[in-house]
Design a protein around this motif. Structure first.
Motif, mmCIF file in Angstrom:
data_model
loop_
_atom_site.group_PDB
_atom_site.id
_atom_site.type_symbol
_atom_site.label_atom_id
_atom_site.label_comp_id
_atom_site.label_asym_id
_atom_site.label_seq_id
_atom_site.Cartn_x
_atom_site.Cartn_y
_atom_site.Cartn_z
ATOM 1 N N VAL B 412 -42.938 25.206 21.154
ATOM 2 C CA VAL B 412 -44.057 26.163 21.204
ATOM 3 C C VAL B 412 -45.369 25.390 21.101
ATOM 4 O O VAL B 412 -46.316 25.628 21.848
ATOM 5 C CB VAL B 412 -43.945 27.219 20.089
ATOM 6 C CG1 VAL B 412 -45.264 27.960 19.902
ATOM 7 C CG2 VAL B 412 -42.827 28.209 20.404
ATOM 8 N N LEU B 413 -45.400 24.422 20.186
ATOM 9 C CA LEU B 413 -46.622 23.624 20.013
ATOM 10 C C LEU B 413 -46.946 22.810 21.268
ATOM 11 O O LEU B 413 -48.108 22.615 21.610
ATOM 12 C CB LEU B 413 -46.469 22.685 18.806
ATOM 13 C CG LEU B 413 -46.538 23.367 17.435
ATOM 14 C CD1 LEU B 413 -46.037 22.439 16.338
ATOM 15 C CD2 LEU B 413 -47.954 23.842 17.122
ATOM 16 N N ALA B 414 -45.880 22.354 21.957
ATOM 17 C CA ALA B 414 -46.086 21.499 23.130
ATOM 18 C C ALA B 414 -46.446 22.295 24.386
ATOM 19 O O ALA B 414 -46.980 21.733 25.346
ATOM 20 C CB ALA B 414 -44.830 20.671 23.389
ATOM 21 N N ALA B 415 -46.152 23.590 24.389
ATOM 22 C CA ALA B 415 -46.382 24.381 25.603
ATOM 23 C C ALA B 415 -47.881 24.453 25.886
ATOM 24 O O ALA B 415 -48.683 24.715 24.999
ATOM 25 C CB ALA B 415 -45.812 25.784 25.416
ATOM 26 N N ASN B 416 -48.244 24.201 27.143
ATOM 27 C CA ASN B 416 -49.647 24.411 27.511
ATOM 28 C C ASN B 416 -49.734 24.925 28.946
ATOM 29 O O ASN B 416 -48.738 25.023 29.647
ATOM 30 C CB ASN B 416 -50.488 23.150 27.298
ATOM 31 C CG ASN B 416 -49.956 21.987 28.086
ATOM 32 O OD1 ASN B 416 -49.429 22.152 29.179
ATOM 33 N ND2 ASN B 416 -50.078 20.797 27.512
ATOM 34 N N GLU B 417 -50.950 25.259 29.329
ATOM 35 C CA GLU B 417 -51.217 25.833 30.649
ATOM 36 C C GLU B 417 -50.275 26.972 30.990
ATOM 37 O O GLU B 417 -49.483 26.850 31.927
ATOM 38 C CB GLU B 417 -51.195 24.746 31.729
ATOM 39 C CG GLU B 417 -52.343 23.760 31.561
ATOM 40 C CD GLU B 417 -52.288 22.649 32.603
ATOM 41 O OE1 GLU B 417 -51.843 22.923 33.728
ATOM 42 O OE2 GLU B 417 -52.663 21.542 32.274
#
Lengths: 186, 733
Positions: B412-417
């Motif tokens: 979740v922390l790594a998810a972006n864009e």
């Protein structure tokens, strides 16, 4: 001939799950901390090889019930069939029975201010039903036996944690587990 | 006085022999006039009985009979019409009245001012829906899609109607989903490579087995109803062998217990296979007719596996391996049950493939009473109508995005864009159940809004912004099947929902209504509907035929439970495997496709780091299923705190005595809890059981890293967690 009903607890079958205890608590809608039946862990060297073993006990419906002797108001009776019945209407909550019982069976109900114990579901038995703990054990490890009719030769009258039966002559008997073969690293 | 021996066999004959012994005449367990006598006798009011289904993530998925007197539940027990449930519940199921009437139920929607502050205020459902719907629409506007909204839902309630939560999220647009399962992924992939899919025999067939190996399974605690059939089989003379690193409650009941070093079970299976091949004890006809790749596998075994190696690796002496191999290969049929715990290692999938191969070479697959039984999904063919609505026009994005449920916090922390800004959590307690809970907490910290639907104030609810109070199974309708037995169970609404609780389905409809009020067309999920109509929509012609039922209502009127057609209860009876070749695949190209060795080979176990030499296992506990049940006061009255099982030798080395507080620590976290000194665990391993204990602010996962299992992507989309490859150190606190 009068009966002598008692529990026969098969420790070989018992998985220590407490379903007997909780189904009893549920059926009788007991207070959360009231335990008419309780499951006790036995020493793990019970059969020689180390195992997890448990014994389920309730009221032992003794031949010479100490609770009955100790009760100042005569709230206890022993039925013809051997069941020791506690009449909560007569009970004054003095807790003498609880102190007298070598098994600590009668428990004080702080809400009702009365003592409380297993009745072997005598009203169910009278209607041809089995006690709840007997009927609801997932492993069919508890049975009611008329010990005047049957003396199971593979049953014993005492297990560790269970008080000396010579005091009150409890009717409960036990079938001990048989040790299996083990290949252990330790 | 009559002298008579009550043999083990006589003991379990049940009510007939009991009646004779007691002179009770018509004694039995049958209810009079369809009501349990207590209900008939003790009330002057209206007495009703309802069928319910235990929806927890459990093999046994029981059919339940609920007695209601004047609108209040007075007793909950098993349904006698279900031959697996047999009218009895496990200890957890027996607590259900307390689950419903617990003083700990969450009663109203609430908002927390300051996540984790405990500063909750009651709000109305309308306020809750408005806050949530506004946030959803705001996110959609800001990011151009609903992908910043993440759903984490799994197994707290397997009622088919509870998939409404997934359906609701799909109905607002494409979202981010916690995918995978912490349960069975590596083993399910293994069985997928070998046979096409995991598919188990009916557990009632333990009675037909000549020999049973419970391999890392502890049904005494996790499947009491299966244990009944296993005990019955034992009494008929079936040998019960338990292979497990721990002397479990089930191992304590075995005719023979074999203590294997954790994570080397595959080596034991391969050693047995070597012996069976060398001694020509394998089923040549079965192998030649029904499999591919045996030649390659056999040559791998002959070249790489010796009994000496297997003995060294597993800690099981060679003569024991030889004897068990011979016994297993010559018993017909022989039944293996692989527990989920056994595969929660970095080599778990490979180990399950090796055990599968053992069953295959001995021709035990496709046989009644045999099989290599792990999990199955043959009865789950519902319509999943609640998930059928799809994204509204113009909601942005192209498809759902997935994060691994088993490494939820980090992903979740790594998810972006776009980043993830809102979480919806239902039927899950990730802050207690996930590895690295501290990382999960960090992920929560990144959210604009965390909504959790739950029954109780657990760790995840405590760290949410909004809690939505949900119903128990007894307050809403539904239908359930099992991943183990072959029954389908109706769930009726037995009582009105307590307080302001709602089912996940009602919540989905309510939120859709609010979204459409605020922005018409922003959610495709129906805004109203009768749960009974919803549940009828789940049954299609195939499932009706499979179970021989006309409708949900028909099943409700006829006992509340139905068993699937016998034709599917023996896994692979037709020997038509669902692999690319249609055969059992010792050699799997599909496995290669997923980056694995094509054969069931041994892959190395995870090695203990020097500073953390002690393995800490966290198996299931008898009073809980994950974080459910144990926290109830009925069970806290029996055991009110977690504990750490430690072998006497290890305890001595660390100067720890029974009951001492022990600190357990590794690079991921630490906690302090009382020691229980016991020989039930090996001296190189400690055990802390899984669960949420009320008033306890740590969980068994505090030291568990998000270390991946070897498999899981093929069948479950994501790899699982090697929960049992958790290495720690301990010291007296």
């Amino acid at each position: 001939m009068a009966k002598k009903l008692g529990f026969l607890v098969n420790i070989e079958r018992c998985i220590g799950c407490h379903a007997c205890e909780i189904s009893c608590k549920s059926f009788y809608q007991l207070e959360p901390n009231m335990r008419r039946r309780r499951v006790t862990e036995l020493p793990e060297n019970l059969v020689g090889t180390p195992v997890r073993a448990f014994v389920s006990t309730a009221c032992n419906h003794c031949d010479e019930p100490a609770c009955k002797k100790a009760c100042p108001v005569g709230a206890y009776t022993k039925r013809e069939d051997g069941i020791v019945v506690h009449d909560q209407n007569m009970c004054i909550g003095c807790q003498m029975c609880g102190k007298a019982c070598p098994y600590g069976v009668p428990q004080y109900n702080p809400v009702k201010k009365k003592m409380d114990k297993c009745s072997m579901c005598y009203d169910r038995l009278d209607e041809g039903q089995l006690p709840i703990c007997v009927e609801k054990c997932p492993l069919e490890a508890i049975q009611i036996v008329d010990y005047n009719e049957v003396q199971p030769s593979n049953a014993v009258s005492v297990v560790p944690t269970f008080a000396d039966p010579s005091i009150t002559h409890p009717t409960t008997h036990f079938i001990l587990p048989k040790p299996g073969k083990q290949t252990r690293r330790f | 006085m009559l002298k008579e021996s009550i043999s083990r066999r006589t003991f379990i004959k049940g009510s007939v022999s009991l009646s004779a012994l007691l002179g009770l005449g018509a004694a039995g367990t049958k209810a009079t006039k369809g009501l349990i006598p207590k209900a008939a006798a003790k009330t002057n009011g209206k007495v009703e009985q309802f069928y319910n289904a235990c929806p927890r993530n459990c093999y046994d998925t029981c059919s339940i009979l609920t007695t209601v007197e004047d609108g209040r539940i007075t007793f909950i027990t098993g349904n006698e019409k279900n031959t697996y449930t047999k009218g009895r519940l496990c200890v957890k199921g027996n607590t259900y009245p307390r689950v419903v009437y617990s003083p700990d139920r969450i009663k109203y929607p609430m908002r927390q001012k300051g996540r984790g502050s405990g500063n909750w205020e009651r709000i109305s459902w309308d306020e809750a829906y408005t806050i949530i719907a506004k946030k959803i629409l705001e996110i959609k506007k800001e990011y151009g899609s609903t992908l910043p909204i993440c759903l984490n839902k799994y197994s707290g309630n397997f009622n088919i109607l509870n998939y409404a939560t997934e359906g609701m999220l799909s109905s607002i647009g494409y979202t981010t989903r916690a995918q995978g399962t912490p349960c069975d992924p590596a083993g399910s992939d293994a069985q997928g490579f070998d046979m096409g899919v995991a598919y188990n025999n009916d557990p009632e067939q333990f009675l037909d087995a000549d020999y049973i190996i419970l391999w890392g399974a502890n049904p005494s605690w996790t499947s009491a109803h299966s244990m009944y059939f296993i005990e019955q089989a034992k009494e008929k003379g079936t040998k019960l062998v338990v292979i497990d690193p721990l002397i479990t409650q089930t191992a304590s009941k075995a005719d023979e217990y074999i203590q294997v070093k954790a994570s080397t079970d595959g080596a034991l299976a391969l050693g047995m296979i070597r012996y069976i091949i060398d001694n020509q004890l394998y089923d040549k006809v079965w192998v030649s007719q029904n499999s591919i790749g045996f030649k390659e596998f056999s040559s791998y075994v002959k070249k790489n596996i010796t009994l000496e190696w297997a003995a060294e690796k597993t800690g099981v002496p060679k003569p024991v391996i030889e004897r068990i191999a011979r016994e297993y290969a010559t018993a017909k049929p022989a039944n293996i049950w692989i527990g989920f715990g056994m595969q929660r290692h970095v080599n778990g999938g490979a180990m399950v493939r090796a055990i599968d191969a053992l069953a295959a070479i001995t021709g035990n697959i496709g046989k009644k009473g045999g099989g290599v039984n792990y999990i199955g999904g043959e009865t789950w063919g519902f319509n999943y109508h609640t998930m059928s609505f799809g994204a509204p026009e113009g909601s942005g994005g192209e498809k759902d995005r997935f994060v691994n449920m088993n490494n939820f916090g980090a992903q979740v922390l790594a998810a972006n864009e776009p980043p993830i800004k809102m979480m919806w959590i239902a039927c899950r307690n990730p802050l207690a159940q996930d590895p690295e809970p501290a990382v999960v907490k960090k992920a929560f910290d990144q959210m604009d809004l965390v909504v959790t639907a739950d029954l109780y104030m657990n760790q995840t609810v405590e760290y949410s912004d909004i809690v939505l109070p949900v119903t128990t199974p007894f307050e809403s309708a539904g239908i359930n099947v099992s991943y183990w037995h072959y029954w389908m169970n109706v769930n009726e609404q037995a009582i009105k929902p307590l307080y302001e609780t709602k089912s996940d389905l009602e919540i989905a409809m309510g939120l859709s209504k609010k979204l459409n009020q605020l922005e018409l067309g922003s959610c495709t999920f129906p805004v109203s509907g009768d749960p009974l109509e919803w549940v009828e929509k789940e049954l299609n012609d195939d499932i009706k035929e499979l179970f021989g039922v006309k409708s949900w209502d028909d099943l409700r009127k006829n006992g509340g439970t139905a068993k699937a057609n016998e034709s599917i209860t023996v896994a692979w009876q037709d020997l038509k495997f669902r692999t690319p070749s249609g055969k059992y695949e010792f050699y799997s190209k599909k496995a290669v496709e997923y980056g694995h060795h094509p054969l069931p080979v041994f892959t190395e176990e995870y090695k203990a780091p020097k500073e953390y030499p002690i393995r800490c296992m966290s198996p299931h506990w008898k009073f809980g299923i994950h974080s459910q049940f144990q926290h109830q006061d009925w069970l806290m009255a029996i055991q009110d705190h977690p504990f750490l099982e430690i072998h006497p030798d290890l305890a001595k080395k660390k100067s720890i005595k029974d009951g001492n507080m022990v600190k357990i620590i590794n690079e991921t976290g630490y906690m302090t809890l009382p020691a229980k000194i016991t020989k039930m665990v090996p001296a190189d391993t400690v055990v802390m059981y899984e669960g949420w204990w009320k008033g306890v602010n740590y969980t068994e996962n505090f030291t568990v890293k998000a270390l991946q299992e070897d498999m899981g992507e093929y069948q479950k989309g994501q790899r699982g967690i090697a929960f049992h490859d958790n290495f720690v150190n301990i010291e007296k606190a």
